[in-house]
Design a protein around this motif. Structure first.
Motif, short mmCIF file in Angstrom:
data_model
loop_
_atom_site.label_atom_id
_atom_site.label_comp_id
_atom_site.label_asym_id
_atom_site.label_seq_id
_atom_site.Cartn_x
_atom_site.Cartn_y
_atom_site.Cartn_z
N ILE A 539 0.85 -1.20 0.00
CA ILE A 539 0.00 0.00 0.00
C ILE A 539 0.88 1.24 0.00
CG2 ILE A 539 -1.65 1.33 1.38
CD1 ILE A 539 -2.87 -1.35 2.24
N SER A 540 1.91 1.24 0.85
CA SER A 540 2.86 2.36 0.88
C SER A 540 3.60 2.47 -0.45
CB SER A 540 3.88 2.17 2.02
OG SER A 540 3.23 2.13 3.27
N TYR A 541 3.96 1.33 -1.01
CA TYR A 541 4.68 1.32 -2.30
C TYR A 541 3.82 1.94 -3.40
CZ TYR A 541 7.34 -0.63 -6.23
OH TYR A 541 8.07 -0.81 -7.38
N PHE A 542 2.53 1.59 -3.43
CA PHE A 542 1.63 2.15 -4.44
C PHE A 542 1.45 3.65 -4.25
CE2 PHE A 542 -0.67 -2.18 -4.83
CZ PHE A 542 0.38 -2.65 -5.62
N ILE A 543 1.43 4.09 -2.99
CA ILE A 543 1.28 5.53 -2.73
C ILE A 543 2.50 6.29 -3.27
CG2 ILE A 543 1.23 7.28 -0.91
CD1 ILE A 543 -0.43 5.33 0.76
N VAL A 544 3.69 5.78 -2.95
CA VAL A 544 4.92 6.43 -3.43
C VAL A 544 4.96 6.43 -4.95
CG1 VAL A 544 7.44 6.28 -3.51
CG2 VAL A 544 6.23 5.94 -1.35
N GLN A 545 4.67 5.26 -5.54
CA GLN A 545 4.71 5.16 -7.00
C GLN A 545 3.63 6.03 -7.65
OE1 GLN A 545 6.72 3.13 -9.12
NE2 GLN A 545 8.02 2.81 -7.37
N GLY A 546 2.41 5.91 -7.13
CA GLY A 546 1.29 6.61 -7.77
C GLY A 546 1.34 8.11 -7.64
N LEU A 547 1.77 8.60 -6.47
CA LEU A 547 1.78 10.06 -6.26
C LEU A 547 3.08 10.69 -6.73
CD1 LEU A 547 0.00 10.39 -2.80
CD2 LEU A 547 -0.85 11.12 -5.02
N THR A 548 4.19 10.37 -6.08
CA THR A 548 5.43 11.08 -6.40
C THR A 548 5.98 10.70 -7.77
OG1 THR A 548 6.71 9.41 -5.23
CG2 THR A 548 6.07 11.34 -4.00
N VAL A 549 6.00 9.41 -8.08
CA VAL A 549 6.58 9.00 -9.36
C VAL A 549 5.72 9.46 -10.52
CG1 VAL A 549 7.40 7.05 -10.73
CG2 VAL A 549 7.71 7.04 -8.26
N ALA A 550 4.40 9.30 -10.42
CA ALA A 550 3.52 9.76 -11.50
C ALA A 550 3.61 11.27 -11.66
CB ALA A 550 2.08 9.33 -11.22
N ALA A 551 3.63 12.00 -10.53
CA ALA A 551 3.77 13.46 -10.62
C ALA A 551 5.12 13.84 -11.19
CB ALA A 551 3.59 14.07 -9.23
N GLY A 552 6.16 13.06 -10.85
CA GLY A 552 7.48 13.32 -11.41
C GLY A 552 7.52 13.06 -12.91
N VAL A 553 6.82 12.01 -13.35
CA VAL A 553 6.73 11.71 -14.79
C VAL A 553 6.07 12.88 -15.52
CG1 VAL A 553 5.55 10.25 -16.49
CG2 VAL A 553 6.75 9.21 -14.56
N LEU A 554 5.04 13.45 -14.92
CA LEU A 554 4.33 14.56 -15.55
C LEU A 554 5.15 15.84 -15.54
CD1 LEU A 554 1.62 15.46 -16.82
CD2 LEU A 554 0.87 16.07 -14.51
N SER A 555 5.72 16.18 -14.39
CA SER A 555 6.43 17.47 -14.26
C SER A 555 7.83 17.42 -14.86
CB SER A 555 6.51 17.86 -12.79
OG SER A 555 7.30 16.94 -12.06
#
Length: 857
Positions: A539-555
């Motif tokens: 669950i923590s892994y998905f949060i890190v991946q989904g929020l920070t990594v996805a936002a990093g991919v976008l920005s």
């Protein structure tokens, strides 16, 4: 059985979740704000596909509104098929895969959460907070609690059945789309679609006449690969010297211009009488501003640090006078067939159907000779060194590489297992020598057990794809597309073993280790109660991946900073500026897809054990889908073309999650001694295996070859369209939106009907409408020289580079062009020096001298 852990050991799953969510949400918010700000002003980095001159008009995307938020609506309305029309089949199918994983996670959550949450919460077992929602909260010794496991079993049946159906459905969709894509005129007439690569060709058949006799009159061109060692070395040296000369010319012009600007600033008269550039001594104009000792120089020794010091411009000109004829002679020698032949042969056929027939036919009577063979290989993607490998060396290399990858997985487990131990650090505090961990505040403990392991795991995994690609090339993969497919398979296994299985085992072991030492006979009960709680880490892994990594991919904050620094400070010549400005970033399919496939596998595996995972996986995959959707439509380009083969591989890999989940449930049912659910799940496991094997047997041949029936149907469609071009009954949909002939059912199907019958509503005739038509002249795609040289090694066809220097007001560039052009082509058009002595070129208007039209092989 020891019950100490249940009552005395802390449960910080909720605090760990909050401690992970808070900082990651903050970071994601900052990333998104940065994206909103930079998107308005930095069009080159955040929307280059809307205007960049290196792209054809047909490849560009329509620009979005430039406001803060008014772009979201138009962006949402763009269909995913836009990526197919304007970029590539791989890009479209990558987006489709992300969307399918969102569908799987969402449907799984809808199936399992309403049923299993109440059953797990009222199970009467140990644990609290998030553990209440998992299967571990069911006390197997409770009254009638064994019947609760039937709910998990039948939810698994429904969900796993849905995943199986979706994989089969999407495989059929892909096959039909790929066939429509490859049979369309624009792609069927490409030279790669009509060319077959044969590897490990025996020496007697490295003869054009003999090969034409084998394959008949349908052969158009034959390229027999030869040894390019000499020409490679000469071309590499020629280009290195040429670019050194270009850099020295630019440096000379900038030095002289800087002195001139300084003189102007000091009020000096800088007017000079005109000098005939052709007659003047080389460098005479520059010498008026800078002394001889300030001219560009370099040393001839290693790394330019030792050896004789020479004038760079004069030395490079002199060296090129000797090198260029040597290169041309070596290239001519290769073309004449005077070099030693190696085992790779490219055979171009007149028609795509002839190439398919040769590809699908056994070419040689001896095993492993003239195989493996490949069709659709892009000349720009060939790994030329792999063509030299013999069949026996290929086998040995394959075995060695597989052994190395296996060893990598085994030994990489050590640092990854440590990450898993840290994720369950709260269970280690009961050891006396680790009691000091209790003094750490709960908030910090939550960060250590939640955020820190997730970040560490992401960093650790980033090193692996590089190694996998090197392994693929060493194994003899002949093209960049095959390298990506090898990497996709190997990296997926690596992801499943390291990110999932090793972390799961390590986390579960850390939580039961002390009790196992006290009472080894309690292992079954402890694993049944503890292993489901490992889902908290994911669950923590998905949060890190989904929020920070996805936002990093976008920005793309890091990428933007690096791009800006390199472009402004490290691009010292017009060539470097142009290459950096015009080069679009690309998504590496082989290392990107396995990450998301593994996330989906984790979600599927924990679907019935801890359904909450599916909720977070749905959110995480949705964020990834949106981030990559923006990048594919407006930012990135496709540099490697696998013809969509990344998609069926990723779909097949999803079934790993089904198998793992079924095996885990069988184990948990066995531990809980619930015979009914145990037998039912074993039956479903057998059913899954049978369906999987039947699916592969039926669909595998269609993934790599084109059927004769569709070739005939395509010819019939084209004939009908030509014959009835003025008939209003026959219409065809091209890239701008007309309708097609032959087609799908007239009545628009309902969503469920369309979903359940892909063989009818996503058939060849229907998906043919999605394929771009008319983007290129299918009958005149190549110039004669381009077609003739298509499958020569790049060093054989490499022309002498055109040097590009900036124009200055004094005329130094004109004089340098006059003298250097006697040795090598050079121009000063399209770039100037401004009043600050900076290079300036029209980055949005006219195409510079270095631009060459893209060839669609």
């Amino acid at each position: 059985m020891a019950d100490g852990p249940d009552k005395n050991q802390p449960n910080v799953s909720l605090s760990g979740l909050i401690a992970t969510l808070a900082p990651t949400a903050l970071v994601a918010g900052v990333y998104f704000i940065i994206f909103l700000i930079l998107r308005k002003s930095q069009r080159r980095f955040y929307a280059p596909r809307t205007y960049l001159g290196t792209l054809r008009e047909e490849e560009r995307s329509a620009p979005l509104p430039a406001g803060w938020f008014n772009w979201i609506g138009p962006f949402w309305k763009i269909p995913d098929t836009y990526a197919l029309q304007h970029q590539s089949l791989d890009a479209y199918l990558f987006l489709r895969f992300l969307r399918m994983t969102v569908v799987i996670m969402f449907v799984g959550a809808c199936i399992t959460m309403p049923v299993l949450f109440p059953i797990n919460i009222t199970g009467g077992g140990p644990g609290g907070q998030l553990d209440l929602l998992s299967m571990s909260h069911i006390d197997k010794n409770g009254h009638n609690n064994k019947y609760r496991y039937y709910a998990h079993c039948f939810c698994g049946w429904i969900f796993f059945g849905f995943v199986l159906f979706l994989v089969i459905r999407e495989s059929i969709f892909y096959i039909n789309l790929r066939q429509a894509f490859l049979l369309s005129p624009v792609y069927a007439n490409r030279i790669s679609s009509r060319t077959v690569l044969f590897t490990s060709v025996p020496k007697p058949y490295l003869d054009e006449a003999k090969l034409r006799k084998v394959f008949g009159d349908s052969v158009k061109n034959i390229w027999i690969t030869g040894d390019t060692t000499l020409v490679d070395e000469l071309v590499e040296e020629r280009d290195k010297v040429a670019y050194n000369l270009e850099a020295a010319e630019v440096k000379l012009i900038k030095l002289a211009n800087a002195e001139r600007l300084k003189a102007i600033k000091n009020g000096a008269n800088v007017e000079q009488p005109p000098i005939g550039e052709g007659d003047a001594e080389s460098g005479s104009l520059a010498a008026r501003w800078i002394p001889l000792k300030k001219r560009p120089t370099h040393k001839l020794g290693k790394f330019g640090l030792v050896g004789q010091k020479v004038d760079s411009i004069n030395w490079c000109r002199s060296r090129l006078e000797a090198l260029i004829p040597e290169v041309e002679a070596a290239q001519a020698s290769y073309r004449a067939g005077e070099t030693e032949k190696v085992g790779g042969v490219f055979i171009e056929f007149v028609r795509q159907s002839d190439a398919q027939a040769a590809f699908q036919t056994l070419s040689h009577h001896q095993a492993l000779h003239m195989s493996p063979r490949y069709i659709g290989v892009n000349p720009n993607e060939i790994v030329w060194k792999s063509l030299k490998i013999s069949w026996s060396a290929r086998i040995i290399r394959r075995i060695v590489v597989l052994g190395f990858v296996t060893a990598l997985i085994v030994f990489w487990a050590i640092p990854v297992a440590f990450v898993g131990l840290v994720s369950n650090i709260q269970y280690l505090t009961t050891y006396s020598w680790l009691s000091w961990l209790n003094k750490i505040p709960s908030a910090i403990m939550g960060v250590i057990s939640g955020l820190l392991p997730s970040v560490a795991l992401a960093i650790l995994m980033s090193l692996v794809p590089i190694i996998m690609r090197l392994c693929a090339k060493q194994a003899g993969e002949p093209s960049a597309a095959r390298v990506e497919l090898f990497t996709q398979n190997a990296y997926f296994v690596f992801q499943v073993v390291q990110v999932f299985l090793v972390v799961t085992v390590a986390s579960g072991a850390s939580s039961v280790l002390k009790d196992l030492i006290k009472d080894p006979t309690s292992i079954t009960g402890l694993l049944a109660s503890r292993l489901p709680t490992v889902s908290n880490f994911y669950i923590s892994y998905f949060i890190v991946q989904g929020l920070t990594v996805a936002a990093g991919v976008l920005s793309q904050v890091v990428g933007f900073v690096i791009f800006t620094l390199i472009y402004k400070f490290l691009s010292g010549t017009p060539r470097k500026m142009y290459n950096k400005w015009s080069g679009l970033s690309a998504i590496s399919w082989g290392s990107t897809l396995p990450v998301f496939t593994n996330i989906a596998v984790i979600g599927i595996t924990y679907s019935c054990i801890a359904p909450l995972v599916l909720g977070f996986a749905t959110i995480g995959m949705s964020l990834f889908y949106l981030a990559f959707r923006y990048n594919i439509l407006f930012v990135t380009d496709s540099q490697i073309d696998t013809k969509g083969l990344i998609y069926p591989r990723a779909l097949q890999q999803l079934l790993t999650g089904v198998y793992l989940s079924e095996i885990c449930l069988i184990g948990l049912f066995a531990i809980a001694t619930t015979i009914g659910p145990l037998i039912l799940m074993i039956v479903f496991l057998v059913f899954t295996v049978l369906v999987h094997f039947s699916m592969n047997a039926a669909l595998d041949p269609l993934l790599y070859s084109l059927p004769k029936s569709l070739e005939a149907e395509e010819e019939s469609i084209r004939g009908s369209l030509e014959a009835a071009s003025n008939d209003s009954v026959v219409k065809e949909k091209n890239g701008s939106g007309e309708t097609t002939a032959t087609a799908a059912p007239n009545k628009k199907p309902k969503f469920i009907t369309k979903f359940l019958k892909p063989h009818i509503y996503s058939d060849y005739a229907t998906l043919r409408q999605l394929v771009p038509h008319g983007l290129l002249d299918a009958d005149n795609m190549y110039e004669e020289n381009t077609a003739r040289d298509a499958y020569f090694p790049p060093s054989v066809t490499s022309p002498t580079p055109l040097l590009w220097i900036p124009k200055d007001d004094v005329g130094i560039s004109k004089q340098e062009v006059s003298h250097t052009s006697k040795v090598i082509p050079i121009t000063d058009e399209g770039c100037t020096l401004d009043e600050k002595n900076k290079l300036v070129w029209d980055s949005e208007g006219a195409r510079p001298p270095l631009w060459t039209p893209k060839v669609y092989y």
